[in-house]
Design an enzyme around this catalytic site. Structure first.
Site, PDB file in Angstrom:
ATOM      1  N   THR A 125       0.291   5.228  12.551  1.00 26.96           N
ATOM      2  CA  THR A 125       1.127   5.980  13.590  1.00 26.96           C
ATOM      3  C   THR A 125       0.609   6.164  14.743  1.00 26.96           C
ATOM      4  O   THR A 125      -0.996   5.834  14.907  1.00 26.96           O
ATOM      5  CB  THR A 125       1.903   7.205  13.023  1.00 26.96           C
ATOM      6  OG1 THR A 125       0.483   8.144  12.905  1.00 26.96           O
ATOM      7  CG2 THR A 125       2.346   7.148  11.860  1.00 26.96           C
ATOM      8  N   LEU A 150       0.851  -1.259  -0.192  1.00 22.39           N
ATOM      9  CA  LEU A 150      -0.071   0.119   0.114  1.00 22.39           C
ATOM     10  C   LEU A 150       0.916   1.227   0.148  1.00 22.39           C
ATOM     11  O   LEU A 150       0.754   2.259  -0.838  1.00 22.39           O
ATOM     12  CB  LEU A 150      -1.072   0.146   1.265  1.00 22.39           C
ATOM     13  CG  LEU A 150      -1.857   1.215   1.359  1.00 22.39           C
ATOM     14  CD1 LEU A 150      -2.838   1.481   0.469  1.00 22.39           C
ATOM     15  CD2 LEU A 150      -2.671   1.132   2.831  1.00 22.39           C
ATOM     16  N   GLU A 154      -7.649  -4.716  11.087  1.00 22.88           N
ATOM     17  CA  GLU A 154      -7.503  -5.991  11.689  1.00 22.88           C
ATOM     18  C   GLU A 154      -5.862  -5.912  11.910  1.00 22.88           C
ATOM     19  O   GLU A 154      -5.551  -6.774  12.975  1.00 22.88           O
ATOM     20  CB  GLU A 154      -8.055  -7.080  10.595  1.00 22.88           C
ATOM     21  CG  GLU A 154      -9.750  -7.109  10.792  1.00 22.88           C
ATOM     22  CD  GLU A 154      -9.958  -8.218   9.647  1.00 22.88           C
ATOM     23  OE1 GLU A 154      -9.305  -8.649   9.248  1.00 22.88           O
ATOM     24  OE2 GLU A 154     -11.235  -8.419   9.696  1.00 22.88           O
ATOM     25  N   GLY A 155      -5.266  -5.809  10.976  1.00 25.51           N
ATOM     26  CA  GLY A 155      -3.979  -5.761  11.078  1.00 25.51           C
ATOM     27  C   GLY A 155      -3.252  -4.984  12.294  1.00 25.51           C
ATOM     28  O   GLY A 155      -2.216  -5.452  12.841  1.00 25.51           O
ATOM     29  N   ARG A 156      -4.031  -3.898  12.522  1.00 29.08           N
ATOM     30  CA  ARG A 156      -3.352  -3.247  13.944  1.00 29.08           C
ATOM     31  C   ARG A 156      -3.564  -3.976  15.189  1.00 29.08           C
ATOM     32  O   ARG A 156      -2.838  -4.017  16.070  1.00 29.08           O
ATOM     33  CB  ARG A 156      -4.327  -1.965  14.063  1.00 29.08           C
ATOM     34  CG  ARG A 156      -3.903  -0.959  12.920  1.00 29.08           C
ATOM     35  CD  ARG A 156      -4.772   0.255  12.790  1.00 29.08           C
ATOM     36  NE  ARG A 156      -4.431   1.178  11.723  1.00 29.08           N
ATOM     37  CZ  ARG A 156      -4.972   2.086  11.255  1.00 29.08           C
ATOM     38  NH1 ARG A 156      -6.213   2.288  11.657  1.00 29.08           N
ATOM     39  NH2 ARG A 156      -4.439   2.817  10.344  1.00 29.08           N
ATOM     40  N   GLU A 192       1.779   0.578  10.273  1.00 30.68           N
ATOM     41  CA  GLU A 192       0.275   0.179  10.286  1.00 30.68           C
ATOM     42  C   GLU A 192      -0.508   1.441  10.980  1.00 30.68           C
ATOM     43  O   GLU A 192      -1.427   0.943  11.903  1.00 30.68           O
ATOM     44  CB  GLU A 192      -0.060  -1.295  10.774  1.00 30.68           C
ATOM     45  CG  GLU A 192       0.370  -2.344   9.673  1.00 30.68           C
ATOM     46  CD  GLU A 192      -0.256  -3.672   9.954  1.00 30.68           C
ATOM     47  OE1 GLU A 192      -1.266  -3.592  10.195  1.00 30.68           O
ATOM     48  OE2 GLU A 192       0.609  -4.599   9.773  1.00 30.68           O
TER      49      GLU A 192
END
Length: 392
Positions: free
Chosen positions: A377, A137, A253-255, A375
């Protein structure tokens, strides 16, 4: 490198939050990380390369396809199990944690939710069996402003031609599959952003420079170069112009998984600090007998546990199909702050040896810094939380 293999369970595990199957899964991953990864952590960090044989073991154990249904060769597990895996791997080596994180909580999950039946049948078995995935991304001019991307996708009927470049792409050196975003209609702004499924062998696509980083050195971070990269139309995931929605939901979700990486890192740093406090002697007694050191360790333990509960709560909400955006932001924000503080304090507990490469805590301190940056700041997380509070 000096290690502290006996420094186990310094922070009580919230076992009431885990089912028996989850505890068994957790202990299996923990044992694997300590026995199969720990001996090579320093070597991989110094070389800046993650061992291929360990990645192969990730696939063999099913750690690269945790939520992929069994019909596609995956484990048919839960998001929470993926979080447990990332935490346990990161307690030994956060570079290992982020490899499994990107594969499961970002790439696999995006395909499970947005891919067509044909795309799932084509790619999910590979992602479960032997193909590392990467999420592309970010660009030089689009970090927090993710949709200010310059990479373009020209619609040529039965295919698209992609031109541009991506930066800071995790897993890129090892990946054979890339979930990549480009703008197919720049005049529409972010509503032109489109998600493409890219195979490494596609004409016009190549992996460029690998970054020489402060931390997570064994985890590859590279640029991607697209020079008239030809992508079949059937490799568009979701509708053209809907890539922004895919990116946003995937990163949410990745966070949570980055939160898991950070609590694993913090727990590892705490474990090393406790073990050293039990062994190091000054003035005729171990430094762990001094109240000042005891208070430091106790404060570290409280912060690690608080961060873990935030991460676990966000993961449970996601699995239950309940809203979790704010909780994910809280988990990512707080766990990354805790990881940096606990890793720093662990070095102080070790004293002078803490800043040497003979002990593992200096590496964990270097690894922790990125947690407040990638992912989303810490400031982006605070904006997300504040908007919820203010009803915006």
């Amino acid at each position: 490198m000096a290690t502290t293999p006996n420094a186990i369970e310094t922070v009580p595990q919230p076992l009431t939050a885990l089912t028996e199957d989850e505890r068994l899964f957790q202990s299996t991953v923990r044992k694997f990380a300590r026995e199969q990864i720990r001996p090579y952590v320093r070597e991989m960090d110094e070389a800046g390369v993650f061992r291929k044989d360990i990645i192969r073991q990730f696939f063999e154990m099913g750690l690269m396809g945790i939520e992929i249904p069994e019909e596609y060769g995956g484990q048919g597990g839960t998001f929470f199990q993926a979080i447990l895996a990332v935490e346990e791997l990161s307690a030994v080596d956060p570079s290992a944690g982020v490899i499994v994180d990107v594969q499961n909580t970002i790439c696999n999950n995006a395909l499970l939710k947005w891919a067509t039946a044909e795309q799932k049948a084509k790619y999910l078995p590979r992602l479960a069996h032997d193909t590392v995935a990467s999420y592309a991304l970010s660009e030089a001019g689009s970090g927090s402003d993710a949709f200010a991307m310059a990479t373009r996708a020209q619609d040529c009927g039965d295919h698209f031609l992609l031109n541009g470049g991506k930066l800071w792409i995790t897993n890129a050196a090892e990946a054979g599959f890339f979930l990549l975003f480009a703008n197919a209609n720049p005049e529409a702004g972010y509503k032109g952003v489109t998600a493409f499924l890219i195979e490494r062998e596609f004409p016009g696509f190549r992996v460029g420079k690998k970054e020489d980083k402060l931390g997570l050195r064994a985890s590859s971070t590279c640029e991607l170069i697209l020079d008239n990269c030809r992508v079949p139309r059937e490799n568009v995931m979701g509708d053209v112009g809907k890539g922004y929605k895919i990116a946003i939901e995937t990163l949410n979700e990745g966070r949570i998984a980055i939160g898991a990486q950070m609590i694993g890192l913090a727990r590892g740093a705490l474990d090393h600090a406790v073990a050293y406090a039990r062994e190091r002697k000054q003035f005729g007694k171990t430094i762990g007998e001094f109240q000042g050191v005891q208070f430091d360790l106790a404060k570290m333990a409280v912060e690690v546990e608080a961060a873990r509960l935030l991460v676990y709560n966000a993961a449970r909400l996601r699995d239950a199909g309940l809203p979790f955006l704010t909780e994910a932001a809280m988990a990512k924000y707080y766990s990354s702050e805790v990881a940096e503080r606990v890793a720093s304090k662990s070095i102080e507990v070790h004293g002078g040896v803490g800043i040497t490469k003979d002990y593992p805590v200096e590496k964990l301190y270097r690894d922790a810094k990125i947690g407040r940056i990638y992912e989303g700041t810490s400031n982006i997380q605070l904006v997300t939380i504040a908007k919820k509070l203010l009803g915006k």
